[in-house]
Every structure is written in structure tokens, then in C-alpha cells.
Design a protein around this motif. Structure first.
Motif, PDB file in Angstrom:
ATOM      1  N   LEU A  33      -8.248   3.250 -23.241  1.00 26.66           N
ATOM      2  CA  LEU A  33      -8.039   1.803 -23.177  1.00 26.66           C
ATOM      3  C   LEU A  33      -6.966   1.363 -24.162  1.00 26.66           C
ATOM      4  O   LEU A  33      -6.130   0.510 -23.848  1.00 26.66           O
ATOM      5  N   GLU A  34      -6.985   1.937 -25.356  1.00 28.22           N
ATOM      6  CA  GLU A  34      -5.965   1.602 -26.360  1.00 28.22           C
ATOM      7  C   GLU A  34      -4.575   1.958 -25.858  1.00 28.22           C
ATOM      8  O   GLU A  34      -3.620   1.188 -26.020  1.00 28.22           O
ATOM      9  N   ARG A  35      -4.449   3.120 -25.245  1.00 27.73           N
ATOM     10  CA  ARG A  35      -3.138   3.563 -24.765  1.00 27.73           C
ATOM     11  C   ARG A  35      -2.653   2.714 -23.593  1.00 27.73           C
ATOM     12  O   ARG A  35      -1.474   2.385 -23.495  1.00 27.73           O
ATOM     13  N   ALA A  65     -14.742   6.111 -14.230  1.00 26.85           N
ATOM     14  CA  ALA A  65     -15.898   5.477 -14.863  1.00 26.85           C
ATOM     15  C   ALA A  65     -15.511   4.107 -15.427  1.00 26.85           C
ATOM     16  O   ALA A  65     -16.250   3.124 -15.270  1.00 26.85           O
ATOM     17  N   LEU A  66     -14.341   4.026 -16.066  1.00 24.60           N
ATOM     18  CA  LEU A  66     -13.872   2.748 -16.609  1.00 24.60           C
ATOM     19  C   LEU A  66     -13.555   1.762 -15.486  1.00 24.60           C
ATOM     20  O   LEU A  66     -13.820   0.558 -15.599  1.00 24.60           O
ATOM     21  N   GLN A  67     -13.013   2.283 -14.391  1.00 26.85           N
ATOM     22  CA  GLN A  67     -12.697   1.431 -13.245  1.00 26.85           C
ATOM     23  C   GLN A  67     -13.957   0.856 -12.617  1.00 26.85           C
ATOM     24  O   GLN A  67     -13.998  -0.323 -12.226  1.00 26.85           O
ATOM     25  N   SER A  68     -15.012   1.641 -12.544  1.00 26.90           N
ATOM     26  CA  SER A  68     -16.255   1.169 -11.934  1.00 26.90           C
ATOM     27  C   SER A  68     -16.877   0.023 -12.719  1.00 26.90           C
ATOM     28  O   SER A  68     -17.621  -0.785 -12.170  1.00 26.90           O
ATOM     29  N   GLN A  69     -16.555  -0.056 -14.024  1.00 23.44           N
ATOM     30  CA  GLN A  69     -17.083  -1.120 -14.868  1.00 23.44           C
ATOM     31  C   GLN A  69     -16.102  -2.285 -15.040  1.00 23.44           C
ATOM     32  O   GLN A  69     -16.387  -3.236 -15.762  1.00 23.44           O
ATOM     33  N   GLY A  70     -14.959  -2.202 -14.375  1.00 27.85           N
ATOM     34  CA  GLY A  70     -13.999  -3.306 -14.424  1.00 27.85           C
ATOM     35  C   GLY A  70     -13.073  -3.312 -15.623  1.00 27.85           C
ATOM     36  O   GLY A  70     -12.416  -4.317 -15.892  1.00 27.85           O
ATOM     37  N   PHE A  71     -12.987  -2.181 -16.363  1.00 22.63           N
ATOM     38  CA  PHE A  71     -12.141  -2.140 -17.548  1.00 22.63           C
ATOM     39  C   PHE A  71     -10.701  -1.728 -17.232  1.00 22.63           C
ATOM     40  O   PHE A  71      -9.779  -2.091 -17.952  1.00 22.63           O
ATOM     41  N   VAL A  72     -10.503  -0.925 -16.178  1.00 21.86           N
ATOM     42  CA  VAL A  72      -9.161  -0.523 -15.779  1.00 21.86           C
ATOM     43  C   VAL A  72      -9.034  -0.651 -14.270  1.00 21.86           C
ATOM     44  O   VAL A  72     -10.036  -0.726 -13.544  1.00 21.86           O
ATOM     45  N   VAL A  85      -9.467  -6.929 -15.865  1.00 22.55           N
ATOM     46  CA  VAL A  85      -9.872  -8.239 -16.367  1.00 22.55           C
ATOM     47  C   VAL A  85     -10.966  -8.167 -17.437  1.00 22.55           C
ATOM     48  O   VAL A  85     -10.976  -8.965 -18.370  1.00 22.55           O
ATOM     49  N   LYS A  86     -11.889  -7.212 -17.343  1.00 18.57           N
ATOM     50  CA  LYS A  86     -12.975  -7.168 -18.326  1.00 18.57           C
ATOM     51  C   LYS A  86     -12.439  -6.831 -19.719  1.00 18.57           C
ATOM     52  O   LYS A  86     -12.901  -7.385 -20.716  1.00 18.57           O
ATOM     53  N   THR A  87     -11.449  -5.937 -19.789  1.00 23.09           N
ATOM     54  CA  THR A  87     -10.833  -5.625 -21.072  1.00 23.09           C
ATOM     55  C   THR A  87     -10.163  -6.870 -21.645  1.00 23.09           C
ATOM     56  O   THR A  87     -10.242  -7.153 -22.838  1.00 23.09           O
ATOM     57  N   PHE A  88      -9.502  -7.625 -20.760  1.00 21.21           N
ATOM     58  CA  PHE A  88      -8.857  -8.875 -21.195  1.00 21.21           C
ATOM     59  C   PHE A  88      -9.887  -9.858 -21.740  1.00 21.21           C
ATOM     60  O   PHE A  88      -9.673 -10.500 -22.767  1.00 21.21           O
ATOM     61  N   ARG A  89     -11.016  -9.974 -21.051  1.00 23.78           N
ATOM     62  CA  ARG A  89     -12.044 -10.920 -21.491  1.00 23.78           C
ATOM     63  C   ARG A  89     -12.581 -10.554 -22.868  1.00 23.78           C
ATOM     64  O   ARG A  89     -12.812 -11.420 -23.715  1.00 23.78           O
ATOM     65  N   ILE A  90     -12.792  -9.271 -23.095  1.00 26.48           N
ATOM     66  CA  ILE A  90     -13.295  -8.840 -24.413  1.00 26.48           C
ATOM     67  C   ILE A  90     -12.276  -9.156 -25.494  1.00 26.48           C
ATOM     68  O   ILE A  90     -12.617  -9.679 -26.558  1.00 26.48           O
ATOM     69  N   GLY A  91     -11.014  -8.852 -25.225  1.00 26.12           N
ATOM     70  CA  GLY A  91      -9.978  -9.169 -26.204  1.00 26.12           C
ATOM     71  C   GLY A  91      -9.851 -10.653 -26.432  1.00 26.12           C
ATOM     72  O   GLY A  91      -9.673 -11.123 -27.559  1.00 26.12           O
ATOM     73  N   ASN A  92      -9.982 -11.439 -25.374  1.00 29.36           N
ATOM     74  CA  ASN A  92      -9.855 -12.884 -25.490  1.00 29.36           C
ATOM     75  C   ASN A  92     -11.007 -13.476 -26.292  1.00 29.36           C
ATOM     76  O   ASN A  92     -10.836 -14.435 -27.040  1.00 29.36           O
TER      77      ASN A  92
END
Length: 274
Positions: A33-35, A65-72, A85-92
Motif C-alpha cells: 500500500l505504501e508503494r 486480498a487487498l482488492q477484495s477489501q477495497g484497498f486497491v 477508495v478505502k485507502t483514501f478514506r483511511i488517509g482522509n
């Protein structure tokens, strides 16, 4: 209860090796995710695998696995992987919860200990700087700014530190609305002299107030920036000229600049290039 049962009571099902494997997968997934966050245009599977030093098959499994949870997500046409979008929401949510005043207080106190002088934090409100937090000097003769008080941007250390990073149109708006009133005989009161000063501030990373707001007082200040490099606030150290002579301004300026960069990093921000 048998000895064997007592050993396993309270543990999740599965061996220690399995739990360690789950932790390793979590770390690898967060690393990916960081990369991806550092590559807005996306990365190919082979690039992610190479950067993460993993086999392509392992990389693909973790990405799924990350895609299934909406992170990538994966671009269907180019096949590139990107944050979703989920990664964006956490960062936001981190940005929304960010409290730069609270985060700055221990650094202000540290500056007072290091310099023996009063440290302040202020923000920009239109064409003025407003002071929101302070760590008072223990000295009998000291600079004290009432919280909530204001100072012209062009005639204060905090104000000039904030003003230095304004876009050109915003700079012109401030000049039009406020003008460059001479607060003391040392105040910069022409657009040309102020522009030169702001260019120096961007190069050196800190602003100096040489008795421009009050005779007998010197101040150095530096800006806190958000993740886009936009000014959030500014911190300063101020005191009487007798304790902060011209020869000490550079030393204090570097200390305040480094402290401001440290606070910015703590808040997820970055210092823009001059």
C-alpha cells in the motif's frame, strides 16, 4: 484440565507458525500500500513484486486480498494496480483528525527550553496572523503575545513565514486589502522590498522580524506545511534584542526551521521546494 489443554487455552485455533505467517502477510500488504500510494499512476505486478522483493505469485495473492477489501484496484486496460477508495478514506480520516495546535505544543515547550525565549504558533486569517498557542519564556523580561491577538502579515515573523508561500494572486489580494502600513520604522513597506524578503524566506526556510512589529524585539519564524506543501500555520521564537541580537538570528532560524519541518512531518506534511 490436562497440561496440553492448559497450554492452548485462550489461543486462537492454529499453530504459532500460522499466526506469524498472518502477521508477515499483513506487513507485506501494508508495504505494498505504501508503494502504491507513492505511485499515483499505478504499478504493474512485476514492478510491485520487484520493489517488495517477493515472488510474483505471492504478490498477486496479496493484491487480490487487498482488492477484495477495497484497498486497491486494478486498471482493466493497462493492468496497473492503484490504491482504491478505502485507502483514501483511511488517509482522509487522519487528515480530518489532525490537530496541528495540539501537536505543536510539546515542540513549542522544547523550543523555549532550548532557547530560553517565548515560542508561539499562529495561523493566517486574511491579511493578518492570529496567535493560537504559546510557550512563555522563564525570563523576567520576555515577549508575551495574548492568544487570539493579531499582527499584520508583512510586519511579523509568523506573518512573513506564512506569506512567503502564498500563490501570487493571493499575495496581490493581501496587498490590495491591507496595504503595507509601517508599524515601526523598520517595517518593510514597499511591494519590492517585501517580495525580496519573501524570496529569501523561501530559500532559507525561515523568516526574521527585525523590530518590524515592535521596537526592541526580534523574532524568527518558520512555516508548517500540509501534505500538499500548503501552509498550515507558523511557529516562532521571539525575545528582546538584548538576548536575540542580529548575530543569533541565523542560529535560531535554523533551529525553528528544523522544528517546523519536524512538526510538519509528524502531521503528514512536506516542505515544498523554494
Amino acid at each position: 484440565m490436562s497440561e496440553g489443554k492448559r497450554r492452548t487455552a485462550g489461543r486462537p485455533a492454529g499453530s504459532g507458525k500460522s499466526t506469524s505467517g498472518h502477521s508477515q502477510s499483513l506487513v507485506r500488504g501494508l508495504n505494498m500500500l505504501e508503494r502504491l500510494a507513492a505511485s499515483p499512476g499505478g504499478l504493474a505486478l512485476s514492478e510491485i513484486a520487484e520493489q517488495a522483493d517477493l515472488a510474483p505469485s505471492t504478490t498477486h495473492r496479496l493484491l487480490q486480498a487487498l482488492q477484495s477489501q477495497g484497498f486497491v484496484t486494478q486498471d482493466n486496460e493497462l493492468g496497473l494496480w492503484k490504491i482504491d477508495v478505502k485507502t483514501f478514506r483511511i488517509g482522509n480520516s487522519f487528515l480530518e483528525a489532525r490537530d496541528f495546535v495540539g501537536a505543536s505544543r510539546p515542540f513549542l515547550r522544547r523550543l523555549t527550553v532550548q532557547t530560553g525565549e517565548t515560542a508561539n504558533l499562529g495561523i493566517r486569517d486574511g491579511s493578518t496572523a492570529v496567535f493560537l498557542a504559546q510557550s512563555e519564556s522563564p525570563q523576567m523580561m520576555r515577549m508575551i503575545t495574548r492568544l487570539g491577538s493579531r499582527a499584520p502579515l508583512h510586519a511579523s515573523g509568523v506573518g512573513k513565514a506564512l506569506m512567503a508561500w502564498l500563490p501570487d494572486d493571493e499575495f496581490e489580494r493581501v496587498l490590495t486589502e491591507r496595504g503595507l502600513t509601517r508599524v515601526t520604522e523598520n517595517t518593510l513597506y514597499t511591494p519590492e522590498s517585501l517580495r525580496e524578503e519573501l524570496a529569501r524566506i523561501r530559500r532559507e526556510g525561515y523568516a526574521c522580524d527585525r523590530e518590524e512589529h515592535a521596537i526592541g524585539l526580534h523574532c524568527v519564524a518558520a512555516c508548517l506545511h500540509d501534505e500538499h506543501g500548503i501552509p498550515l500555520a507558523a511557529i516562532s521564537v521571539s525575545g528582546p534584542v538584548a538576548r536575540i541580537p542580529e548575530t543569533r538570528l541565523g542560529e535560531l532560524g535554523e533551529l525553528v526551521r528544523e522544528t517546523a519541518a519536524e512538526i510538519s512531518a509528524r502531521l503528514g506534511g512536506r516542505v515544498p521546494e523554494a
